[in-house]
Design a protein around this motif. Structure first.
Motif, PDB file in Angstrom:
ATOM      1  N   LEU A   9       0.836  -1.197   0.000  1.00 41.89           N
ATOM      2  CA  LEU A   9       0.000   0.000   0.000  1.00 41.89           C
ATOM      3  C   LEU A   9       0.867   1.242   0.000  1.00 41.89           C
ATOM      4  N   LYS A  10       0.472   2.225  -0.781  1.00 39.92           N
ATOM      5  CA  LYS A  10       1.188   3.486  -0.837  1.00 39.92           C
ATOM      6  C   LYS A  10       0.844   4.340   0.383  1.00 39.92           C
ATOM      7  N   PRO A  11       1.620   5.414   0.648  1.00 37.15           N
ATOM      8  CA  PRO A  11       1.293   6.274   1.791  1.00 37.15           C
ATOM      9  C   PRO A  11      -0.126   6.818   1.684  1.00 37.15           C
ATOM     10  N   ASN A  12      -0.839   6.785   2.824  1.00 33.88           N
ATOM     11  CA  ASN A  12      -2.223   7.268   2.881  1.00 33.88           C
ATOM     12  C   ASN A  12      -3.069   6.640   1.768  1.00 33.88           C
ATOM     13  N   ALA A  13      -2.962   5.352   1.645  1.00 31.06           N
ATOM     14  CA  ALA A  13      -3.531   4.644   0.496  1.00 31.06           C
ATOM     15  C   ALA A  13      -5.038   4.815   0.381  1.00 31.06           C
ATOM     16  N   THR A  14      -5.480   5.093  -0.823  1.00 29.25           N
ATOM     17  CA  THR A  14      -6.899   5.078  -1.166  1.00 29.25           C
ATOM     18  C   THR A  14      -7.188   4.037  -2.240  1.00 29.25           C
ATOM     19  N   GLU A  15      -6.129   3.403  -2.735  1.00 27.43           N
ATOM     20  CA  GLU A  15      -6.268   2.347  -3.736  1.00 27.43           C
ATOM     21  C   GLU A  15      -5.579   1.087  -3.221  1.00 27.43           C
ATOM     22  N   ALA A  16      -6.057  -0.055  -3.663  1.00 25.31           N
ATOM     23  CA  ALA A  16      -5.462  -1.327  -3.257  1.00 25.31           C
ATOM     24  C   ALA A  16      -5.564  -2.314  -4.403  1.00 25.31           C
ATOM     25  N   GLU A  17      -4.528  -3.158  -4.524  1.00 26.43           N
ATOM     26  CA  GLU A  17      -4.509  -4.206  -5.543  1.00 26.43           C
ATOM     27  C   GLU A  17      -4.213  -5.549  -4.896  1.00 26.43           C
ATOM     28  N   VAL A  18      -4.777  -6.591  -5.471  1.00 25.27           N
ATOM     29  CA  VAL A  18      -4.566  -7.966  -5.008  1.00 25.27           C
ATOM     30  C   VAL A  18      -3.946  -8.762  -6.140  1.00 25.27           C
ATOM     31  N   LEU A  19      -3.011  -9.633  -5.777  1.00 28.53           N
ATOM     32  CA  LEU A  19      -2.364 -10.527  -6.730  1.00 28.53           C
ATOM     33  C   LEU A  19      -2.652 -11.963  -6.320  1.00 28.53           C
ATOM     34  N   VAL A  20      -3.113 -12.777  -7.268  1.00 27.34           N
ATOM     35  CA  VAL A  20      -3.363 -14.208  -7.060  1.00 27.34           C
ATOM     36  C   VAL A  20      -2.534 -14.971  -8.082  1.00 27.34           C
ATOM     37  N   CYS A  21      -1.690 -15.898  -7.623  1.00 31.50           N
ATOM     38  CA  CYS A  21      -0.785 -16.612  -8.527  1.00 31.50           C
ATOM     39  C   CYS A  21      -0.900 -18.121  -8.367  1.00 31.50           C
ATOM     40  N   GLY A  22      -0.802 -18.813  -9.496  1.00 30.76           N
ATOM     41  CA  GLY A  22      -0.751 -20.262  -9.488  1.00 30.76           C
ATOM     42  C   GLY A  22      -2.093 -20.911  -9.214  1.00 30.76           C
TER      43      GLY A  22
ATOM     44  N   GLY B 175      -3.281 -13.444 -11.566  1.00 25.80           N
ATOM     45  CA  GLY B 175      -4.296 -12.434 -11.813  1.00 25.80           C
ATOM     46  C   GLY B 175      -4.086 -11.262 -10.880  1.00 25.80           C
ATOM     47  N   ARG B 176      -4.142 -10.060 -11.422  1.00 28.10           N
ATOM     48  CA  ARG B 176      -3.951  -8.835 -10.633  1.00 28.10           C
ATOM     49  C   ARG B 176      -5.158  -7.934 -10.840  1.00 28.10           C
ATOM     50  N   ILE B 177      -5.684  -7.397  -9.737  1.00 34.52           N
ATOM     51  CA  ILE B 177      -6.900  -6.590  -9.833  1.00 34.52           C
ATOM     52  C   ILE B 177      -6.831  -5.437  -8.839  1.00 34.52           C
ATOM     53  N   LYS B 178      -7.266  -4.264  -9.293  1.00 34.01           N
ATOM     54  CA  LYS B 178      -7.378  -3.102  -8.403  1.00 34.01           C
ATOM     55  C   LYS B 178      -8.761  -3.165  -7.768  1.00 34.01           C
ATOM     56  N   ILE B 179      -8.801  -3.575  -6.526  1.00 38.20           N
ATOM     57  CA  ILE B 179     -10.081  -3.888  -5.882  1.00 38.20           C
ATOM     58  C   ILE B 179     -10.872  -2.642  -5.514  1.00 38.20           C
ATOM     59  N   THR B 180     -10.241  -1.475  -5.585  1.00 37.88           N
ATOM     60  CA  THR B 180     -10.923  -0.220  -5.264  1.00 37.88           C
ATOM     61  C   THR B 180     -11.507   0.454  -6.492  1.00 37.88           C
ATOM     62  N   ASP B 181     -11.249  -0.076  -7.683  1.00 39.50           N
ATOM     63  CA  ASP B 181     -11.805   0.514  -8.902  1.00 39.50           C
ATOM     64  C   ASP B 181     -13.318   0.356  -8.936  1.00 39.50           C
ATOM     65  N   PRO B 182     -14.038   1.337  -9.481  1.00 39.70           N
ATOM     66  CA  PRO B 182     -15.500   1.181  -9.590  1.00 39.70           C
ATOM     67  C   PRO B 182     -15.896   0.076 -10.556  1.00 39.70           C
ATOM     68  N   SER B 183     -15.067  -0.165 -11.591  1.00 42.27           N
ATOM     69  CA  SER B 183     -15.332  -1.261 -12.545  1.00 42.27           C
ATOM     70  C   SER B 183     -14.070  -2.097 -12.686  1.00 42.27           C
ATOM     71  N   PRO B 184     -13.759  -2.900 -11.681  1.00 41.63           N
ATOM     72  CA  PRO B 184     -12.480  -3.620 -11.683  1.00 41.63           C
ATOM     73  C   PRO B 184     -12.481  -4.792 -12.651  1.00 41.63           C
ATOM     74  N   SER B 185     -11.290  -5.124 -13.141  1.00 40.92           N
ATOM     75  CA  SER B 185     -11.125  -6.294 -14.000  1.00 40.92           C
ATOM     76  C   SER B 185      -9.763  -6.907 -13.718  1.00 40.92           C
ATOM     77  N   TRP B 186      -9.640  -8.184 -14.006  1.00 40.01           N
ATOM     78  CA  TRP B 186      -8.397  -8.907 -13.771  1.00 40.01           C
ATOM     79  C   TRP B 186      -7.440  -8.716 -14.941  1.00 40.01           C
ATOM     80  N   ALA B 187      -6.201  -8.421 -14.641  1.00 44.21           N
ATOM     81  CA  ALA B 187      -5.133  -8.448 -15.636  1.00 44.21           C
ATOM     82  C   ALA B 187      -4.346  -9.731 -15.409  1.00 44.21           C
ATOM     83  N   VAL B 188      -4.248 -10.575 -16.432  1.00 44.77           N
ATOM     84  CA  VAL B 188      -3.598 -11.883 -16.296  1.00 44.77           C
ATOM     85  C   VAL B 188      -2.162 -11.785 -16.805  1.00 44.77           C
TER      86      VAL B 188
END
Length: 578
Positions: A284-297, A321-334
């Motif tokens: 997480l970046k300083p004072n984070a307002t965005e978050a991403e999750v990574l799922v592997c394997g 798979g990587r996704i910005k979970i705070t996006d209003p319309s999130p999608s997975w980047a593989v």
């Protein structure tokens, strides 16, 4: 012992001999055997703030570590295996990182495939297990130096008369610490629900109270609610991933509320146990307002039947798979990994990179359900462009032969920047004979990422504390929103110097529960503060004014704090935020 930040200035004394650039070292990682045998296979591991790792297995058979003379043996008439016989072997170990020594610990009921977290005061809270231990809660404190190893002083607190505490049997469940310091316990075999620990002081303390989680029931195919991936989002809600998709969940609303449903990851192949991918909340970046999750394997859904019915071992998944979970319309980047992997561990490193290690290239999680060890460690750099984030760290190039870490292996980050590797037992009992391909592992290894190579010594910050505090200084106690004065020096300084804070994980079954890393807000100025004891900081030193985060970003408890020069971290210190 702890010191308030006003009484302890952290000095990271760095001597500026030149300006470097923020790049990764060309040196690869290396493996080192620490202990050929600690007697117990490390199915579960947790680092505590005394720099000791608590590891434990299950209690289904004698281990290879006998209690010392005078230590009480275990006699549990409800034990599924020992019943009325006496068991004088340990099933848990305390490993001292600094001295590379270990001692036997006592668990009374079965901890097989359980979960845990560290509460705000630094005590390991372990929940569930199997058989007579499936609804138990066990506590392990961070012991002071030199406990009496023969009498069992400073050990797990679990008594034969302890009542069942959990509302449901928790076998393969996930724990996550919450901003108030309590934990939510999610899922587990045949448990599409959740509960909290400790129980509330009011009427909700009834241990029969459970809250259903419909999402787990909807994703039960191939997953059976086993070890869902749970991450605390920056808005205070929980990202919960099961099988091949996820939700954002508001646990604070009565009965819970699904805030958002995320799309299916990739082609829909399962990623949680028994198909055993892994997951991290990216730094997480300083004072984070965005978050991403990574799922592997993970492993294709068809692999389960192929292994169990035909003894075939299809290749594991080779994607993340990587996704910005705070996006209003999130999608997975593989993204494509360098090699397929199932049962791998993902560990956040102090510089914000992700280590992917352990596991197999085929099969699924379970007893003898994989056929090929994956000996290659991988570094994932989330800040680089897609297509250039992975770097393989091969054992052959490092001149090492790592022990195969398959099913029931684990990994945890240490304060010196190494990653401790333990466990692996793809058998019902301990098997060491030549008739098994992957014998039970009761050894401990350390993996040293490239940033620990000697070629980086000139760029490595050194944390220097008041010498009067001794070789093992106490944790620094800080509050939310507090500022810490951090002075620093290094021989070759990069343009980018960061301060990070890492929550140590409870790792089991390819998932590091409660793991999170924060980049802290820091402003750097010329040093104007005196050093403790009246000495003056060097004229070429700088001071970073570091602002501590909120409790939603950093639930209360102990963290390792690092200074990172480019991509080269210092040795960490313990900080307690509350």
């Amino acid at each position: 012992m702890e010191l308030g930040f006003r009484h302890l200035v952290l000095a990271l004394l760095l001597t500026f001999g030149g300006i470097g650039i923020a790049k990764a070292s060309a040196a690869g990682g290396r493996w080192e055997l620490l202990q050929d045998s600690v007697g117990v296979s490390a199915m579960h591991m947790q680092l505590l703030h005394n720099d000791r790792v608590i590891l434990f297995d299950r209690t289904n058979a004698p281990s290879n570590l006998t209690f010392p003379a005078g230590h009480p043996c275990r006699q549990n008439p409800r034990d599924q295996w020992f019943k009325n016989t006496t068991d004088c072997t340990a099933h848990s170990v305390e490993y001292d990182v600094a001295s590379n020594t270990f001692r036997a610990l006592s668990v009374f009921t079965d901890t097989w495939c359980s979960s845990g977290y560290v509460d705000p005061d630094g005590t390991l809270v372990q929940t569930g297990g199997w058989g007579e231990g499936i609804r138990k809660v066990r506590l392990m404190p961070a012991c002071a130096a030199g406990p009496d190893t023969s009498t069992g002083a400073c050990d797990w607190s679990e008594k034969p008369t302890d009542p069942d505490v959990l509302a449901a049997g928790r076998w393969y469940a996930t724990n996550h610490k919450l901003p108030d310091g309590s934990a939510i316990i999610v899922g587990g075999r045949d448990q599409p629900n959740y509960e909290f620990y400790p129980k509330a002081a009011d009427g909700s303390s009834d241990t029969t109270a459970l809250t259903p989680l419909q999402f787990l029931s909807e994703t039960s195919e191939n997953s059976f609610y086993l070890y869902p991936f749970v991450h605390l989002n920056v808005d205070g809600n929980l990202f919960i991933f099961s099988n091949n998709r996820a939700i954002l969940f508001d646990y604070k609303t009565g009965g819970g509320r699904v805030v958002r449903s995320y799309p299916t990851l990739g082609d829909g192949a399962p990623r949680t146990n028994p198909n055993a991918g892994s997951s991290v909340l990216l730094p997480l970046k300083p004072n984070a307002t965005e978050a991403e999750v990574l799922v592997c394997g993970g492993a294709p859904a068809s692999s389960n039947e192929a292994v169990e019915k035909r003894r075939q071992f299809p290749p594991a998944l080779s994607t993340c798979g990587r996704i910005k979970i705070t996006d209003p319309s999130p999608s997975w980047a593989v993204e494509a990994m360098p090699s397929p992997r199932v049962m791998g561990d993902m560990i956040l490193l102090p510089n914000g990179e992700v280590l992917i290690i352990n596991g197999a290239t085929d099969g699924v999680a379970g007893w003898d359900k994989a056929n090929t060890f994956n000996p290659t460690a991988v570094i994932y750099r989330p800040d680089l462009p897609a297509g250039s984030r992975f770097e393989a760290q091969t054992a052959a190039a490092a001149g090492a032969t790592p022990r195969p870490r398959m099913y029931h292996a684990s990994a945890v980050l240490l304060r010196d920047g190494r990653v401790l590797l333990g466990g692996s037992n793809p058998h019902e009992f301990y098997e060491f004979g030549g008739n098994v391909k992957f014998p039970t592992e009761i050894s401990l290894e350390a993996f040293s990422p490239g940033y620990l190579d000697a070629s980086n010594d000139q760029r490595r910050p050194s944390i220097v504390l008041d010498p009067s505090l001794g070789a093992a200084p106490p944790a620094v106690s800080v509050g939310y929103g507090d500022q810490m004065a951090v002075a620093f020096r290094v021989a070759v300084r990069d343009p980018v110097v960061s301060v990070t804070m890492v929550a140590p994980s409870f790792t089991t079954h390819s998932y590091a529960q409660n793991q999170r890393l924060l980049f802290l807000e820091a402003q750097v100025n010329k040093a104007q503060l005196p050093w403790i004891g009246g000495a003056v900081l060097p004229t070429d030193a700088y001071v970073a004014s570091v602002t501590m985060p909120t409790r939603v970003l950093a639930p209360p408890g102990y963290y390792m704090l690092f200074v990172v020069n480019g991509r080269i971290p210092s040795k960490g210190i313990w900080v307690r935020i509350q």
